[in-house]
Design a protein around this motif. Structure first.
Motif, PDB file in Angstrom:
ATOM      1  N   GLU A 121     -20.676 -66.557  44.924  1.00 42.56           N
ATOM      2  CA  GLU A 121     -21.569 -67.701  45.143  1.00 42.56           C
ATOM      3  C   GLU A 121     -23.012 -67.351  44.777  1.00 42.56           C
ATOM      4  O   GLU A 121     -23.539 -67.824  43.786  1.00 42.56           O
ATOM      5  N   PHE A 134     -22.346 -58.389  45.788  1.00 45.24           N
ATOM      6  CA  PHE A 134     -21.326 -57.991  46.759  1.00 45.24           C
ATOM      7  C   PHE A 134     -21.468 -56.522  47.210  1.00 45.24           C
ATOM      8  O   PHE A 134     -20.561 -55.711  47.025  1.00 45.24           O
ATOM      9  N   ASN A 166     -22.080 -63.725  40.007  1.00 45.52           N
ATOM     10  CA  ASN A 166     -22.249 -64.878  40.895  1.00 45.52           C
ATOM     11  C   ASN A 166     -22.679 -66.100  40.102  1.00 45.52           C
ATOM     12  O   ASN A 166     -23.256 -65.973  39.016  1.00 45.52           O
ATOM     13  N   HIS A 239     -13.624 -66.954  50.442  1.00 45.13           N
ATOM     14  CA  HIS A 239     -14.675 -65.942  50.293  1.00 45.13           C
ATOM     15  C   HIS A 239     -14.488 -64.843  51.350  1.00 45.13           C
ATOM     16  O   HIS A 239     -14.127 -65.144  52.491  1.00 45.13           O
TER      17      HIS A 239
HETATM   18  N1  URA Z   1     -21.577 -63.352  48.556  1.00 46.01           N
HETATM   19  C1  URA Z   1     -21.476 -63.741  47.271  1.00 46.01           C
HETATM   20  O1  URA Z   1     -20.865 -64.766  46.975  1.00 46.01           O
HETATM   21  N2  URA Z   1     -22.031 -62.965  46.354  1.00 46.01           N
HETATM   22  C2  URA Z   1     -22.660 -61.839  46.614  1.00 46.01           C
HETATM   23  O2  URA Z   1     -23.138 -61.173  45.717  1.00 46.01           O
HETATM   24  C3  URA Z   1     -22.757 -61.455  47.965  1.00 46.01           C
HETATM   25  C4  URA Z   1     -22.203 -62.212  48.932  1.00 46.01           C
END
Ligand code: URA
Length: 265
Positions: A121, A134, A166, A239
């Motif tokens: 996201e 992430f 993302n 997610h």
């Molecule tokens: N959530 C996401 O979707 N992307 C990221 O980079 C970190 C958390």
């Protein structure tokens, strides 16, 4: 220049800690500067500047959004012939307001030769600090999930590798969801990113990538159902941040991971 002894006194330390705790109670989540900024004074200064500055100069500071921004994104993304070009195009893109409050451009991570591309996201605070997608708690779970089917962002062999990016490369304020307009604005960059990686499978992590790629929302209904987009098989998944809050949903996530493994053959 030495430190004023008044600031080194233990009472000052405790007073500072109490003031900080009070700010946290008020909802402050991040410290973005070393010095306090009086935003009321900034607004007054901006109003004076707008009155005094020629219109052209004001427009340079606030680039237009909307259709003009989408057209600019298409032109910039379309001209990018490599990941380096695409990163530079994003760094130079001034139409997205979210960028103004972000510390880093969080572009992508992993092996660009990977067969699996994971589209998330938007960065959170840890990603914003590190400049990689992430890397916070959700990211650590993401790494474990994919490791369970033999895939990793650090793998050298393409068949064992994932590449992660993302929809939104900048951290939105208060981690809010990107708006429909902001998603439409970033879509040309996302499409170009995917075309440059050219994966065999795309995993859409959560609602924002489903909105960007499938123009659909409702991840809990969409998850686990293969779709086709950009000429590739696409799988929406819950997610990892959702899985951390709802561990019961990990069972379905495991089924989705096995489906990805199956698709790769
Ligand atoms: N959530 C996401 O979707 N992307 C990221 O980079 C970190 C958390």
């Amino acid at each position: 220049m030495g430190i004023d002894p008044a600031y080194e006194a233990p009472e000052a330390w405790h007073a500072a800690l109490a003031a900080l705790a009070w700010q946290v109670d008020l909802g402050v989540g991040d410290v973005i500067g070393d010095h306090p900024v009086n935003r009321y004074e900034l607004v007054e200064a901006a109003v004076v500047a707008q009155v005094e500055m020629p219109v052209k100069a004001v427009l340079v500071a606030v680039a237009p959004s909307g259709d003009g921004a989408v057209a600019a994104a298409k032109a910039a993304a379309g001209a990018a012939g490599s990941l380096g070009d695409l990163r530079a195009a994003l760094a130079a893109f001034e139409h997205c307001e979210i960028k103004q409050g972000a510390r880093s451009l969080v572009f992508g991570d992993g092996n660009p030769a990977a067969r699996v591309l994971i589209l998330g996201e938007a960065p959170g605070s840890e990603e914003d600090r590190e400049g990689r997608p992430f890397v916070g708690a959700a990211g650590q779970l993401l790494d474990k999930m994919f490791a369970a089917i033999g895939l990793s962002r650090t793998a050298v062999a393409a068949r064992e590798a994932v590449y992660i990016t993302n929809v939104m490369p900048w951290r939105p304020p208060q981690n809010r969801d990107p708006s429909v307009e902001e998603i439409a604005m970033m879509r040309p960059f996302v499409e170009r990113h995917i075309a440059l990686i050219n994966p065999d499978v795309i995993v859409l992590m959560g609602n924002t990538p489903c909105a960007a790629i499938l123009e659909k929302r409702g991840i809990l209904k969409l998850r686990g159902i293969w779709a086709e987009a950009l000429g590739k098989p696409v799988l929406p998944m819950a997610h990892p941040a959702y899985l951390l809050r709802n561990p019961i949903a990990k069972r379905e996530a495991w089924a989705d991971l096995l489906a990805i493994r199956g698709k790769l053959g």
